[in-house]
Scaffold this motif. Sequence first.
Motif, mmCIF file in Angstrom:
data_model
loop_
_atom_site.group_PDB
_atom_site.id
_atom_site.type_symbol
_atom_site.label_atom_id
_atom_site.label_comp_id
_atom_site.label_asym_id
_atom_site.label_seq_id
_atom_site.Cartn_x
_atom_site.Cartn_y
_atom_site.Cartn_z
ATOM 1 N N GLN A 142 54.992 38.961 45.027
ATOM 2 C CA GLN A 142 53.646 38.338 44.042
ATOM 3 C C GLN A 142 53.509 39.923 42.810
ATOM 4 N N TRP A 160 46.917 38.101 43.387
ATOM 5 C CA TRP A 160 48.267 38.424 43.285
ATOM 6 C C TRP A 160 48.612 37.175 43.594
ATOM 7 N N PRO A 214 50.316 41.271 40.401
ATOM 8 C CA PRO A 214 48.773 42.180 40.407
ATOM 9 C C PRO A 214 48.321 41.445 39.331
ATOM 10 N N ALA A 218 52.089 44.494 51.495
ATOM 11 C CA ALA A 218 51.427 42.955 51.302
ATOM 12 C C ALA A 218 51.098 42.853 52.486
#
Length: 684
Positions: free
Chosen positions: A216, A232, A218, A415
């Motif tokens: 992912q 995200w 931002p 993450a």
Amino acid sequence: MNKISADQLAKRACVYIRQSTPGQVQNNLESQRLQYALVDRARQLGWAEVDVVDEDLGCTASGIHRPGFERMLGSVCEGKIGAIFSIEASRLARTGRDWHTLLEFCGVVGVLLIDADGIYDPRQINDRLVLGMKGTISEMEVATFRQRAQSALEQKAKRGELFRRVAIGYVRSGKDRIEKDPDERVRSAINLVFSKFTELASARRLYRWLCQQQIQLPTAVTGAGISRTISWSTPRYHSLLSLLKNPIYAGVYAYGRSRATVRLEQGRKRIVRRKHQREQWAVFIPNHHDGYIRWAVYENNQALLANNANAKGDIVRGSIRRGSALLSGILRCGHCGAKLLAQYPGPAVIRYQCGSNLRDPEATCCVSFGGLKADRLISEQALECVKPLALQASLQAIESLQGARDERLHHKELALQQARYEVTHAQHQYDAVDPSNRLVAAELERRWNEALKLKSQIEEELAALQRQQCDPLSDATREELLALGHDVRRLWDHPKSPPEFKKRVLRTVLKEIIASSDGDTVRLVLHWQGGDHTELTLQKTRRGCHRYITDTDTIDLIRLLARIQPDSMIASILNRVGRRTAHGQSWNSKRVCATRNHHAIEVYREGEREARGELTVSEVATLLGVTDTTVLRMIRLKRLPATQVCANAPWVLLKADVAKFLATFHHGETPQTFNPDQLTLSFQ
């Protein structure tokens, strides 16, 4: 004097409401209330029906398409409106065209214009003069405001202090400066995008890789400083492309990268933005802030993106596509200037051909030649250039692999760290609320469960990546890298060496190759990236000298079989004896026919065999009054002379030989074997 007549009161009143920007619609609520209050004023003046036109809230009046204004103007032309209410002339129009068009139609139909200052009748010369002046002042006012604001923006941009929107990966520091985002996960994601693009050399491949690895990126939701909210999500292709093209990540402050061009379409102006070249940027300040990449890397990325634009046709080389043709995209015709297309007539066949005849069916192909010999010739030239750097590249590969760490693993660890923070934060919120207050506690509990679910998912993905990790560089791998550094040819011809990487190497050292046909040869001019040129000559493959040639024995066999059998039977015989075509395929009637035509072998005609006095086994069996098996046994015992082109081919007997045999043949006689001990039995 009362300007309102009974005919105008019998019609509807129109209250036109407009604000220029969506921000004014959300924040300037008093202006909206003031405009909507005109409905009460219209009823006080005697109108029973009041139509409110507010479709243009958030639309500028500077000539852009306004559906509400057009609906109101249509109602005026139809004679349905008696008066138009607005708080001032600037609400109705900011351009002379729209303003005077409205005045003209209102004067013809007899519609009043009413604002906060008074009531105006466009049919009266004094009111028409006042309305014209109001429209001119309104137009002048907006032009003045725009000019002053634009000058202020340009002055601030020249100092490198104008930031309308801060790019993701940066935050505002102080009033007019930016710095890298302190969030390590955000910085790691931006660095991952640029490093992976350098490796894959394609924005689309990068996008697909990020989606496959479930990485992912931002996105800024609200705010611009350290306190702004970051979300995200799965990357979008156009957002990823915009990130790669933004010079802010190279530490450069740029302003005026595009210019707004105004065009008239159906009587309305349309604003179109066009990108400028680097030399046309209004403001360019290098080393303005800390960048994620160097400016040289940024320029190389832009050149790569420009060359990957396949929609530009012959102007660019195009992106690296799948296929074994190594020179795809860098070959250009020396006769017409078009790009040479890579074609694959067979599974292991490459052919380069000028694409000019595709655009013009009547045109002839300028140049066409086989690709395997050309790829091998150009590859040898390129390997000679990179050979001195091969050992250095091997040492760099060893050094990078020794300290290598999977970027995906690092991204997942960050993450997971953020997911753990979200779980702790949700737990603290849940612990701080009164459990008996279920209206709040239920929602906080749901958020806590969602955070725990996300944390578990990331932990599973991280564990899967860790299981895939292995020793990045063993002793055997180190020795193999050093050996490949000394023998670049073996690395180039290695079965696991993908063609995509070979194409990237060739595009790195070669800018373009000009190919022109000269009789039986092809002249290749290599333009190297350093500016040097090399001229090579490639001999074309002569007719019948290529690798896909039917062997002579098979052709001779077809020539003999063609005198006694049709094409379908010849194909069956060739398949039974294990013969294959030049491309390794089985035979059929069409392939036999093509081979015969190529080698000028006549087709079998009915009656041809009888004219030569030849008989088949079945025909001889009929003459002798025996079975086919008996005739075959006589042939094996050499009592009947016969010939056979090859195994599984039909036996051919001559009429003269059969006639001699008939003279000595007794009906009912069976052929004897060569075994002298075999006895015969006679039945009475």
